[in-house]
Design an enzyme around this catalytic site. Structure first.
Site, PDB file in Angstrom:
ATOM      1  CE  LYS A   1      -4.118   1.700   2.468  1.00 58.85           C
ATOM      2  NZ  LYS A   1      -5.013   1.432   3.635  1.00 58.85           N
TER       3      LYS A   1
ATOM      4  CG  ASP B   1     -13.461  -2.105  -3.998  1.00 56.18           C
ATOM      5  OD1 ASP B   1     -14.637  -1.820  -3.739  1.00 56.18           O
ATOM      6  OD2 ASP B   1     -12.509  -1.340  -3.755  1.00 56.18           O
TER       7      ASP B   1
END
Length: 469
Positions: free
Chosen positions: A116, A259
């Site tokens: 991330k 998602d």
């Protein structure tokens, strides 16, 4: 091949490469101005044979993303679609992350390393692909707390500060930047299947089902008429357990879009999360969730709805009837998981579904009357402080508890003066010394305290056949 300092259980297993032609896009990590190691989770690293890495090698692999030995040749930014607050969005994918390694843990389970804040990808849209350092610190705190409370969660594996100044509308800017690595059993989302369905990629859908069945342990379901039905039954079981784990933890994820739903049943991707300050089904974590779609009390329904979207996607492989039958198992599975997990956190032996469900109701009534959060309530009971008998609800709870047998509460944690909690004020207090004087001591002290609480809680109860964590 380069040799890493590693223990004997590092075993590279880049199985996702068999799907690489269509599941993602090859990408490169951003070239960061600097890489300052801020967090290395050696407890998690030991489980995949990477705890012996030197700091220099750690930064090289998890800040510069040199490939691990015999592993993926380069990162893949995964492709997916998804419903975001019930609105379908086909323009999604890993916009600031990628999967870059897979390996087996000590029990031969497949594990992924994903990122991330690692830079822009074809799916970044207008985003910069970066992560704030504060966001990374918040993810450390969320995953540590959730793990200690028995939630099947990704683990924050690494945080490296990257030396860039970021501008964000929801926190003081400019702010510091970081790249984070998470350890998970997989990064396959409900939205991954939605994309394949929308694009009518039936062969790829069948391959993905086979991949999940082979790599994510679950119930066998030998009578299932199709692999997709067997897979979907597994997902429904995992998702029901995840929903119950949020409720027992008093946790609000904030953004339960399809998602953000990992088919392994692992909770992950922590943005606007919160813990309940008091028992309140309407409490929301995201300031932009104006309708309360993902409020605390609506989380089980939201996760159930997402399971329904997976069933719709799998219709390209199999008739609806067995998928509907599997989906209809969710309410009962959720209730079973609730009583299993609730009794575990309360420190009592389960007695039976009906009786345990009534006990949960008595506990909730006592919390609501006393304006208590889950952390304070469960801690008071386990520490012998919680008769709650000064109200009618407390008296009813005491009566409900009488036939139950207590489990072990001998750990010294239960004699502490206050429970470990993760309310927003403490999160901000942990961040402030990092922001102001680069003092990380409060973070490290909090993680140590949370892990001690996790030791007191003990091994979380597992649904049969789902030993994923």
């Amino acid at each position: 091949m380069q040799t890493l300092p590693q223990d004997a259980i590092y075993r590279a297993s880049p199985r996702i490469m068999a799907l690489a032609d269509w599941i993602g896009d090859p990408v490169s990590a951003a070239d960061f101005p600097e890489t300052r190691l801020r967090w290395r989770n050696d407890r998690a690293a030991a489980g995949v044979g990477l705890a012996d890495l030197s700091d220099d090698d750690w930064v090289r692999h998890f800040g510069r993303f040199d490939p691990l030995p015999d592993n993926m040749p380069g990162p893949l930014a995964l492709r997916y679609h998804g419903h975001q607050f019930r609105v379908y969005n086909p323009d999604l994918g890993d916009g600031r992350g990628f999967t870059f390694a897979q390996m087996l843990d000590g029990d031969a389970r497949l594990m992924d390393l994903g990122t991330k804040g690692s830079g822009q990808t074809p799916w970044s849209r207008l985003g910069d692909g970066r992560l704030t350092l504060k966001g990374a610190v918040r993810e450390i705190l969320a995953t540590e707390m959730l793990g200690a409370l028995g939630v099947n969660t990704s683990r924050t594996f690494s945080v490296i500060e990257t030396g860039e100044s970021l501008y964000r509308g929801d926190e003081p800017s400019p702010t510091r930047s970081a790249v984070m690595v998470r350890l998970s059993h997989g990064h396959i989302r409900i939205g991954t299947f939605q994309r394949l369905s929308a694009l009518q990629l039936g062969d790829e859908m069948a391959q993905l089902v086979a991949y999940c069945l082979a790599n994510f342990p679950g119930g066998a379901f030998p009578d299932a008429p199709h692999p997709a039905v067997r897979f979907f039954n597994q997902v429904v079981e995992r998702m029901a357990d995840m929903a119950a784990s949020y409720m027992v933890a008093g946790f609000v994820h904030g953004v339960l879009n399809s998602d953000n739903m990992n088919v392994t049943g692992e909770s992950f991707d922590y943005g606007p999360w919160r813990w309940l300050p008091k028992w309140d089904p309407g409490f929301t974590a995201a300031y932009f969730d104006h309708q309360g779609l993902y409020a605390y009390g609506r989380q089980p329904e939201a996760i159930h709805w997402n399971c329904g979207q997976l069933a719709v996607a799998l219709r390209s492989l199999v008739d609806a009837a067995p998928l509907i039958e599997a989906l209809n198992r969710y309410p009962e599975l959720y209730q079973q998981a609730m009583v299993r997990r609730w009794c575990w956190r309360l420190g009592v032996e389960p007695r039976g579904l009906d009786e345990d469900t009534a006990l949960i109701g008595a506990c909730e009534a006592a919390m609501a009357t006393g304006s208590l959060g889950a952390d304070a309530f469960f801690f008071a009971h386990r520490g012998g402080r919680g008769t709650f008998a000064d109200t009618a609800e407390g008296t009813a709870l005491k009566a409900a508890l009488e036939p139950y047998t207590a489990t072990d509460s001998s750990h010294a944690y239960w004699a502490d003066t206050a429970p470990q909690a993760m309310l927003i004020d403490e999160v901000e207090a942990i961040w402030q010394p990092i922001a102001q004087s680069d003092d990380w001591s409060a973070l490290h002290a909090k993680v140590a305290a949370i892990r001690r609480m996790g030791e007191a809680m003990g091994q979380r109860p597992q649904p049969q056949g789902h030993e994923l964590a």
